[in-house]
Design a protein around this motif. Structure first.
Motif, PDB file in Angstrom:
ATOM      1  N   UNK A  51     -12.462  -9.684 -11.512  1.00 30.28           N
ATOM      2  CA  UNK A  51     -12.015  -8.921 -12.684  1.00 30.28           C
ATOM      3  C   UNK A  51     -12.984  -9.071 -13.853  1.00 30.28           C
ATOM      4  N   UNK A  52     -13.662 -10.212 -13.928  1.00 37.86           N
ATOM      5  CA  UNK A  52     -14.652 -10.432 -14.971  1.00 37.86           C
ATOM      6  C   UNK A  52     -15.990  -9.774 -14.645  1.00 37.86           C
ATOM      7  N   UNK A  53     -16.172  -9.388 -13.381  1.00 35.94           N
ATOM      8  CA  UNK A  53     -17.448  -8.833 -12.942  1.00 35.94           C
ATOM      9  C   UNK A  53     -18.467  -9.895 -12.571  1.00 35.94           C
ATOM     10  N   UNK A  54     -18.079 -11.166 -12.712  1.00 33.56           N
ATOM     11  CA  UNK A  54     -19.017 -12.257 -12.458  1.00 33.56           C
ATOM     12  C   UNK A  54     -19.384 -12.368 -10.988  1.00 33.56           C
ATOM     13  N   UNK A  55     -18.379 -12.316 -10.117  1.00 33.94           N
ATOM     14  CA  UNK A  55     -18.617 -12.531  -8.697  1.00 33.94           C
ATOM     15  C   UNK A  55     -19.514 -11.441  -8.115  1.00 33.94           C
ATOM     16  N   UNK A  56     -19.266 -10.209  -8.475  1.00 33.41           N
ATOM     17  CA  UNK A  56     -20.064  -9.105  -7.937  1.00 33.41           C
ATOM     18  C   UNK A  56     -21.529  -9.236  -8.378  1.00 33.41           C
ATOM     19  N   UNK A  62     -27.947 -13.002  -5.734  1.00 29.76           N
ATOM     20  CA  UNK A  62     -28.305 -13.892  -4.625  1.00 29.76           C
ATOM     21  C   UNK A  62     -28.811 -13.105  -3.422  1.00 29.76           C
ATOM     22  N   UNK A  63     -28.141 -12.015  -3.085  1.00 27.72           N
ATOM     23  CA  UNK A  63     -28.568 -11.217  -1.930  1.00 27.72           C
ATOM     24  C   UNK A  63     -29.945 -10.609  -2.153  1.00 27.72           C
ATOM     25  N   UNK A  64     -30.207 -10.152  -3.367  1.00 21.10           N
ATOM     26  CA  UNK A  64     -31.521  -9.583  -3.657  1.00 21.10           C
ATOM     27  C   UNK A  64     -32.618 -10.630  -3.457  1.00 21.10           C
ATOM     28  N   UNK A  65     -32.399 -11.822  -3.976  1.00 24.29           N
ATOM     29  CA  UNK A  65     -33.387 -12.888  -3.802  1.00 24.29           C
ATOM     30  C   UNK A  65     -33.580 -13.230  -2.324  1.00 24.29           C
ATOM     31  N   UNK A 223     -14.658 -20.498  -4.004  1.00 27.03           N
ATOM     32  CA  UNK A 223     -14.939 -19.056  -3.976  1.00 27.03           C
ATOM     33  C   UNK A 223     -16.410 -18.808  -3.677  1.00 27.03           C
ATOM     34  N   UNK A 224     -17.286 -19.552  -4.365  1.00 30.07           N
ATOM     35  CA  UNK A 224     -18.718 -19.408  -4.107  1.00 30.07           C
ATOM     36  C   UNK A 224     -19.087 -19.811  -2.692  1.00 30.07           C
ATOM     37  N   UNK A 225     -18.510 -20.905  -2.206  1.00 30.85           N
ATOM     38  CA  UNK A 225     -18.809 -21.381  -0.861  1.00 30.85           C
ATOM     39  C   UNK A 225     -18.354 -20.366   0.187  1.00 30.85           C
ATOM     40  N   UNK A 226     -17.121 -19.870   0.040  1.00 28.41           N
ATOM     41  CA  UNK A 226     -16.594 -18.889   0.987  1.00 28.41           C
ATOM     42  C   UNK A 226     -17.407 -17.599   0.932  1.00 28.41           C
ATOM     43  N   UNK A 227     -17.791 -17.190  -0.290  1.00 31.04           N
ATOM     44  CA  UNK A 227     -18.598 -15.972  -0.429  1.00 31.04           C
ATOM     45  C   UNK A 227     -19.929 -16.109   0.298  1.00 31.04           C
ATOM     46  N   UNK A 228     -20.567 -17.268   0.196  1.00 31.81           N
ATOM     47  CA  UNK A 228     -21.830 -17.501   0.900  1.00 31.81           C
ATOM     48  C   UNK A 228     -21.630 -17.411   2.410  1.00 31.81           C
ATOM     49  N   UNK A 229     -20.555 -18.035   2.896  1.00 33.00           N
ATOM     50  CA  UNK A 229     -20.272 -17.977   4.328  1.00 33.00           C
ATOM     51  C   UNK A 229     -20.028 -16.564   4.819  1.00 33.00           C
ATOM     52  N   UNK A 230     -19.248 -15.800   4.064  1.00 38.49           N
ATOM     53  CA  UNK A 230     -18.949 -14.424   4.459  1.00 38.49           C
ATOM     54  C   UNK A 230     -20.212 -13.571   4.432  1.00 38.49           C
ATOM     55  N   UNK A 231     -21.007 -13.703   3.378  1.00 33.04           N
ATOM     56  CA  UNK A 231     -22.238 -12.928   3.278  1.00 33.04           C
ATOM     57  C   UNK A 231     -23.218 -13.290   4.395  1.00 33.04           C
ATOM     58  N   UNK A 232     -23.302 -14.573   4.703  1.00 35.97           N
ATOM     59  CA  UNK A 232     -24.166 -14.991   5.802  1.00 35.97           C
ATOM     60  C   UNK A 232     -23.696 -14.432   7.131  1.00 35.97           C
ATOM     61  N   UNK A 233     -22.394 -14.485   7.353  1.00 36.76           N
ATOM     62  CA  UNK A 233     -21.819 -13.947   8.593  1.00 36.76           C
ATOM     63  C   UNK A 233     -22.101 -12.450   8.716  1.00 36.76           C
ATOM     64  N   UNK A 234     -21.864 -11.711   7.634  1.00 36.11           N
ATOM     65  CA  UNK A 234     -22.088 -10.269   7.666  1.00 36.11           C
ATOM     66  C   UNK A 234     -23.567  -9.925   7.819  1.00 36.11           C
ATOM     67  N   UNK A 235     -24.435 -10.698   7.172  1.00 35.76           N
ATOM     68  CA  UNK A 235     -25.876 -10.457   7.298  1.00 35.76           C
ATOM     69  C   UNK A 235     -26.339 -10.685   8.731  1.00 35.76           C
TER      70      UNK A 235
END
Length: 257
Positions: A51-56, A62-65, A223-235
């Motif tokens: 909702x804050x726009x921070x996570x997106x 991170x993905x761009x880097x 949240x950050x840890x789970x997001x990294x795991x999900x992004x890694x899995x999807x990548x």
């Protein structure tokens, strides 16, 4: 009986569901929720950050880097690996350096890269390139040196010159090794960027995990840890999909796992 793919999906989904339930029960009854928040608390924290726009924004940074560093590192490493494989002289020249530096973790160079290239994006991308390069180089060189001599001899018998032999035999035979090397390097890129963002960044998922301690927001850390795991899995799944659909003739069975 369910098809194998559907059965595999059902089993995987059941395993994930069981893990989430076990996590919920453990956090509720066995561990202080402050130290191990429940999945529902993590979800609420993620919604708050969304909702804050921070996570997106942190995910995008991170993905761009990761993808820029991984792609550039792979593009540099593949020709080096091919050249190592076909040239014994070049292999003997660079072999000591490759097997020296590949054992030094990329994060060990973080401070040096900050001094040399600044605290901006350049140092982080170069750090990912470093982590990516050795993995892809070694896998590519292994692919070239693993080509059966009979296959090379057959090309020569059919009249192929060195250039044709390289592009029509060596490169296609090395593609499975390059593919696997890039897949392993992608996972390494995620590890490096999190550590780099924790120590030298003001944005990104690693930065989110590191700074959440200042606010005692363990749910944001998760949240950050789970997001990294999900992004890694999807990548990883995206890379496998690319392999299955665009490189199938070279990979055959290798993209099943």
């Amino acid at each position: 009986m369910a098809p194998p793919v559907r059965r595999h999906t059902l089993i995987a989904s059941g395993g994930v569901g069981a893990f989430i339930i076990l996590w919920q029960l453990t956090a509720m009854y066995l561990v202080d929720p402050f130290f191990l928040p429940t999945p529902t608390s993590v979800l609420i924290g993620a919604v708050n950050l969304l909702s804050q726009g921070t996570l997106v924004s942190y995910v995008a940074v991170s993905l761009l880097r990761i993808f820029v560093g991984w792609a550039l590192g792979s593009l540099l490493a593949i020709p080096i690996g091919l050249f190592i494989g076909i040239s014994p002289l070049f292999r003997a020249l660079v072999d000591p350096f490759i097997h020296f530096f590949r054992f030094i973790p990329a994060i060990a160079f973080l401070t040096l890269f900050m001094v040399w290239f600044g605290v901006g994006e350049t140092s982080k991308i170069l750090l990912i390139m470093y982590a990516t390069g050795f993995i892809v180089t070694i896998n590519t060189a292994t692919g070239v040196t693993s080509i059966p001599q009979e296959k090379l001899d057959a090309g020569r018998v059919l009249g192929a010159n060195p250039r044709q032999l390289f592009f029509h035999v060596t490169v296609p035979a090395s593609i499975p090794f390059i593919f696997v090397g890039m897949r392993l390097a992608l996972a390494s890129s995620f590890l490096v960027i999190v550590a780099a963002e924790m120590l030298a960044a003001n944005s990104g998922l690693g930065y989110l995990i590191w700074t959440s301690r200042l606010f005692f927001r363990i749910d944001w850390m998760f949240t950050g840890i789970v997001a990294i795991g999900i992004l890694g899995f999807l990548s990883d799944r995206l890379w496998r999909w690319i392999g299955r659909h665009f490189l199938y003739r070279y990979l055959r069975e290798i993209t099943r796992y």
